[in-house]
Enzyme design. Structure first.
Site, PDB file in Angstrom:
ATOM      1  N   GLU A 272      -2.271   3.525   6.007  1.00  0.00           N
ATOM      2  CA  GLU A 272      -4.027   3.220   6.086  1.00  0.00           C
ATOM      3  C   GLU A 272      -4.412   3.287   4.677  1.00  0.00           C
ATOM      4  O   GLU A 272      -4.269   4.396   4.103  1.00  0.00           O
ATOM      5  CB  GLU A 272      -4.510   4.424   7.022  1.00  0.00           C
ATOM      6  CG  GLU A 272      -4.046   3.791   8.645  1.00  0.00           C
ATOM      7  CD  GLU A 272      -2.885   4.518   8.865  1.00  0.00           C
ATOM      8  OE1 GLU A 272      -2.347   5.358   8.258  1.00  0.00           O
ATOM      9  OE2 GLU A 272      -2.300   4.041  10.102  1.00  0.00           O
TER      10      GLU A 272
ATOM     11  N   TYR B 169      -1.056  -1.299  -3.696  1.00  0.00           N
ATOM     12  CA  TYR B 169      -0.415  -1.633  -2.579  1.00  0.00           C
ATOM     13  C   TYR B 169      -0.026  -3.157  -2.680  1.00  0.00           C
ATOM     14  O   TYR B 169       0.823  -3.501  -2.392  1.00  0.00           O
ATOM     15  CB  TYR B 169      -1.028  -1.142  -1.287  1.00  0.00           C
ATOM     16  CG  TYR B 169      -1.255   0.189  -1.308  1.00  0.00           C
ATOM     17  CD1 TYR B 169      -0.512   1.125  -1.651  1.00  0.00           C
ATOM     18  CD2 TYR B 169      -2.472   0.930  -0.507  1.00  0.00           C
ATOM     19  CE1 TYR B 169      -0.785   2.672  -1.697  1.00  0.00           C
ATOM     20  CE2 TYR B 169      -2.577   2.358  -0.548  1.00  0.00           C
ATOM     21  CZ  TYR B 169      -1.766   2.913  -1.077  1.00  0.00           C
ATOM     22  OH  TYR B 169      -1.931   4.583  -0.793  1.00  0.00           O
TER      23      TYR B 169
END
Ligand SMILES: CC(C)(COP(=O)(O)OP(=O)(O)OC[C@H]1O[C@@H](n2cnc3c(N)ncnc32)[C@H](O)[C@@H]1OP(=O)(O)O)[C@@H](O)C(=O)NCCC(=O)NCCS
Length: 153
Positions: free
Chosen positions: A110, A122
């Protein structure tokens, strides 16, 4: 005799003695940092907890919960003075390698939608947005959603 400095940054498992240093960094890099107890509980739970260091200098740390073929990235941080030097990418690659060795087939995490540096990192590595978790994080003056991201390992 003088101490010999490893000529390259290296990874090793985190231990309780690291937590003062880890917390000092955590408090500098997060608006809503983990507590000492969060780190201690993760160590006690047997999560995969890693220190990235160069000699005495803490570069960063990463914690992953490995279970049932999945790797859940719980926390990853690079000390302020080491940021933007490719260290976050290297740390993530290490955590992915460890997760693969554990036979995990999927990694998820998250991240706050406002955390552009982390989202870029990411995405660059291969994570994709999967869902939005509403009101997931505490925020100044309310709550903030989380972007749930995942990647097949
Ligand atoms: C997110 C974080 C781990 C990135 O670590 P880093 O070592 O600075 O990142 P790297 O130098 O390895 O950068 C890798 C890529 O991430 C992205 N990135 C990193 N910092 C960025 C920034 N400030 N702005 C935009 N993109 C950024 C870029 O795509 C970068 O690739 P590039 O250098 O080719 O442009 C670091 O900023 C950090 O610890 N932040 C505070 C804690 C945190 O938010 N953790 C994530 C919680 S989900």
């Amino acid at each position: 005799m003088s101490a010999v400095l490893n000529n390259a940054p290296s990874f090793r498992p985190m231990c309780l003695d690291d937590l003062d240093k880890v917390m000092a960094s955590e408090l500098k890099i997060y608006s809503h940092p983990w507590t000492f107890g969060n780190f201690r509980d993760s160590l006690n739970a047997g999560y995969s907890c890693w220190i990235y260091e160069y000699g005495e200098s803490l570069i960063g740390y990463g914690l992953v919960m490995l279970a049932a073929g999945e790797a859940h990235l719980l926390n990853v941080g690079i000390a302020k003075e080491w940021q933007r030097q490719g260290m976050g990418r290297k740390l993530m690659q290490h955590l992915i390698k460890v997760s693969r060795e554990y036979q995990a087939e999927f990694m998820f995490l998250e991240v706050r939608p406002s955390n552009i540096p982390a989202i870029r990192l990411y995405e660059d590595i291969g994570f994709n947005e999967m869902a939005i978790r509403k009101n997931y994080y505490p925020a100044h003056g309310g709550r903030e959603d989380a972007v749930l991201m995942g990647m097949t390992l």
